[in-house]
Design a protein around this motif. Structure first.
Motif, PDB file in Angstrom:
ATOM      1  N   ALA A 223      56.688  19.045  84.822  1.00 29.34           N
ATOM      2  CA  ALA A 223      56.768  18.599  83.433  1.00 29.34           C
ATOM      3  C   ALA A 223      57.670  19.544  82.654  1.00 29.34           C
ATOM      4  CB  ALA A 223      55.392  18.541  82.790  1.00 29.34           C
ATOM      5  N   LEU A 224      58.260  19.005  81.616  1.00 30.99           N
ATOM      6  CA  LEU A 224      59.093  19.777  80.711  1.00 30.99           C
ATOM      7  C   LEU A 224      58.751  19.320  79.297  1.00 30.99           C
ATOM      8  CD1 LEU A 224      61.547  21.769  80.521  1.00 30.99           C
ATOM      9  CD2 LEU A 224      62.978  19.716  80.393  1.00 30.99           C
TER      10      LEU A 224
ATOM     11  N   SER B 249      46.981  27.981  87.821  1.00 33.18           N
ATOM     12  CA  SER B 249      47.157  26.546  87.602  1.00 33.18           C
ATOM     13  C   SER B 249      45.864  25.812  87.259  1.00 33.18           C
ATOM     14  CB  SER B 249      47.811  25.912  88.830  1.00 33.18           C
ATOM     15  OG  SER B 249      46.978  26.082  89.957  1.00 33.18           O
ATOM     16  N   GLN B 250      44.767  26.548  87.109  1.00 36.20           N
ATOM     17  CA  GLN B 250      43.521  25.953  86.625  1.00 36.20           C
ATOM     18  C   GLN B 250      43.379  26.155  85.113  1.00 36.20           C
ATOM     19  OE1 GLN B 250      40.664  27.944  89.100  1.00 36.20           O
ATOM     20  NE2 GLN B 250      40.786  26.367  90.683  1.00 36.20           N
ATOM     21  N   MET B 251      44.360  26.802  84.512  1.00 31.17           N
ATOM     22  CA  MET B 251      44.336  27.068  83.075  1.00 31.17           C
ATOM     23  C   MET B 251      45.131  25.993  82.337  1.00 31.17           C
ATOM     24  SD  MET B 251      44.962  31.161  83.354  1.00 31.17           S
ATOM     25  CE  MET B 251      44.119  31.819  81.934  1.00 31.17           C
ATOM     26  N   VAL B 252      44.691  25.690  81.134  1.00 29.93           N
ATOM     27  CA  VAL B 252      45.362  24.697  80.299  1.00 29.93           C
ATOM     28  C   VAL B 252      46.536  25.363  79.581  1.00 29.93           C
ATOM     29  CG1 VAL B 252      45.083  23.118  78.340  1.00 29.93           C
ATOM     30  CG2 VAL B 252      43.216  23.398  79.997  1.00 29.93           C
ATOM     31  N   ILE B 253      47.715  24.846  79.796  1.00 38.48           N
ATOM     32  CA  ILE B 253      48.923  25.414  79.203  1.00 38.48           C
ATOM     33  C   ILE B 253      48.831  25.427  77.678  1.00 38.48           C
ATOM     34  CG2 ILE B 253      51.412  25.014  78.891  1.00 38.48           C
ATOM     35  CD1 ILE B 253      51.398  24.024  81.859  1.00 38.48           C
ATOM     36  N   ALA B 254      48.315  24.370  77.096  1.00 35.59           N
ATOM     37  CA  ALA B 254      48.215  24.286  75.638  1.00 35.59           C
ATOM     38  C   ALA B 254      47.237  25.303  75.055  1.00 35.59           C
ATOM     39  CB  ALA B 254      47.804  22.870  75.219  1.00 35.59           C
TER      40      ALA B 254
ATOM     41  N   LEU C  28      45.034  21.869  87.754  1.00 37.52           N
ATOM     42  CA  LEU C  28      44.989  20.840  86.726  1.00 37.52           C
ATOM     43  C   LEU C  28      46.227  19.971  86.891  1.00 37.52           C
ATOM     44  CD1 LEU C  28      43.829  22.857  83.587  1.00 37.52           C
ATOM     45  CD2 LEU C  28      42.455  21.588  85.235  1.00 37.52           C
ATOM     46  N   THR C  29      46.050  18.692  86.798  1.00 39.64           N
ATOM     47  CA  THR C  29      47.171  17.777  87.015  1.00 39.64           C
ATOM     48  C   THR C  29      48.160  17.835  85.851  1.00 39.64           C
ATOM     49  OG1 THR C  29      46.087  15.932  85.903  1.00 39.64           O
ATOM     50  CG2 THR C  29      45.667  16.191  88.287  1.00 39.64           C
ATOM     51  N   ILE C  30      49.357  17.383  86.123  1.00 39.07           N
ATOM     52  CA  ILE C  30      50.367  17.283  85.072  1.00 39.07           C
ATOM     53  C   ILE C  30      49.878  16.330  83.987  1.00 39.07           C
ATOM     54  CG2 ILE C  30      52.707  16.496  84.545  1.00 39.07           C
ATOM     55  CD1 ILE C  30      52.653  19.202  85.982  1.00 39.07           C
ATOM     56  N   ALA C  31      49.218  15.252  84.385  1.00 35.95           N
ATOM     57  CA  ALA C  31      48.698  14.295  83.403  1.00 35.95           C
ATOM     58  C   ALA C  31      47.702  14.969  82.464  1.00 35.95           C
ATOM     59  CB  ALA C  31      48.056  13.108  84.105  1.00 35.95           C
ATOM     60  N   LEU C  32      46.808  15.791  83.000  1.00 34.83           N
ATOM     61  CA  LEU C  32      45.830  16.489  82.161  1.00 34.83           C
ATOM     62  C   LEU C  32      46.521  17.520  81.274  1.00 34.83           C
ATOM     63  CD1 LEU C  32      42.927  16.989  81.288  1.00 34.83           C
ATOM     64  CD2 LEU C  32      42.748  18.634  83.142  1.00 34.83           C
ATOM     65  N   GLN C  33      47.487  18.248  81.825  1.00 34.05           N
ATOM     66  CA  GLN C  33      48.227  19.224  81.027  1.00 34.05           C
ATOM     67  C   GLN C  33      48.950  18.520  79.878  1.00 34.05           C
ATOM     68  OE1 GLN C  33      47.874  22.370  81.203  1.00 34.05           O
ATOM     69  NE2 GLN C  33      47.698  23.077  83.306  1.00 34.05           N
ATOM     70  N   THR C  34      49.547  17.375  80.151  1.00 33.31           N
ATOM     71  CA  THR C  34      50.261  16.620  79.122  1.00 33.31           C
ATOM     72  C   THR C  34      49.298  16.093  78.067  1.00 33.31           C
ATOM     73  OG1 THR C  34      52.017  16.048  80.665  1.00 33.31           O
ATOM     74  CG2 THR C  34      51.796  14.640  78.721  1.00 33.31           C
ATOM     75  N   TYR C  35      48.142  15.613  78.482  1.00 37.89           N
ATOM     76  CA  TYR C  35      47.128  15.137  77.538  1.00 37.89           C
ATOM     77  C   TYR C  35      46.691  16.270  76.611  1.00 37.89           C
ATOM     78  CZ  TYR C  35      42.669  13.665  75.655  1.00 37.89           C
ATOM     79  OH  TYR C  35      41.639  13.386  74.797  1.00 37.89           O
ATOM     80  N   GLN C  36      46.402  17.426  77.186  1.00 32.53           N
ATOM     81  CA  GLN C  36      45.980  18.578  76.385  1.00 32.53           C
ATOM     82  C   GLN C  36      47.081  19.022  75.429  1.00 32.53           C
ATOM     83  OE1 GLN C  36      43.022  20.454  76.218  1.00 32.53           O
ATOM     84  NE2 GLN C  36      42.134  18.717  77.288  1.00 32.53           N
ATOM     85  N   MET C  37      48.313  19.010  75.903  1.00 29.77           N
ATOM     86  CA  MET C  37      49.438  19.400  75.050  1.00 29.77           C
ATOM     87  C   MET C  37      49.540  18.438  73.869  1.00 29.77           C
ATOM     88  SD  MET C  37      51.831  21.772  74.900  1.00 29.77           S
ATOM     89  CE  MET C  37      52.329  22.310  76.530  1.00 29.77           C
TER      90      MET C  37
END
Length: 144
Positions: free
Chosen positions: A38-39, A102-107, A12-21
């Protein structure tokens, strides 16, 4: 004999992770955000009776995220000088090797796991017993 088909690993891209967060935990802000790193910092309060914790999540794609509590400073007990389920610099041990990818959503994974960890930390501070289960760091590699 059947051939094993290998699929490329997609992260999952940093952009997608940031969007989900941003969508799920708007109190978490991207302090730094590049294509592979990302931080985020934000606050969590595990229960209505809990402290509010400022948490930092650092993510270098595709390595697992690293989480640490910035405030309040985590405190060990007088009878147990090591806080359970932590690594050096009080980075939190939230999962066993291979449990996160890394296919999992951090949020949807790391943030809730962090909140749960904080709840168990508060229980441990009062009782001296870690009731969250799991494996302590070091035991992954046969250490005691």
């Amino acid at each position: 004999m059947a051939k094993t088909r290998r699929f490329p690993t997609h992260h999952l891209t940093i952009a997608l992770q940031t969007y989900q967060m941003r969508a799920l935990f708007p109190q978490f802000k991207a302090v730094a955000n590049r294509h592979d790193w990302a931080l985020w910092t934000g606050t969590l309060r595990p229960t209505l009776l809990s402290d509010t914790y400022t948490v930092e999540i650092e993510y270098h794609l595709p390595a697992p995220p690293r989480v640490r509590v910035l405030e309040p400073v985590l405190q060990a007990r007088a009878d147990q000088p090591k806080i359970p389920h932590t690594f050096t610099e009080n980075k939190l041990c939230l999962y066993t090797p291979g449990q996160w990818n890394s296919q999992m959503v951090i949020a949807r994974t790391i943030v809730p796991w962090t909140s749960t960890w904080l709840y168990f930390y508060e229980v441990w501070r009062v009782t001296g017993e870690w009731v969250g289960g799991g494996v302590h760091p070091g035991e992954f590699y046969g250490e005691k």
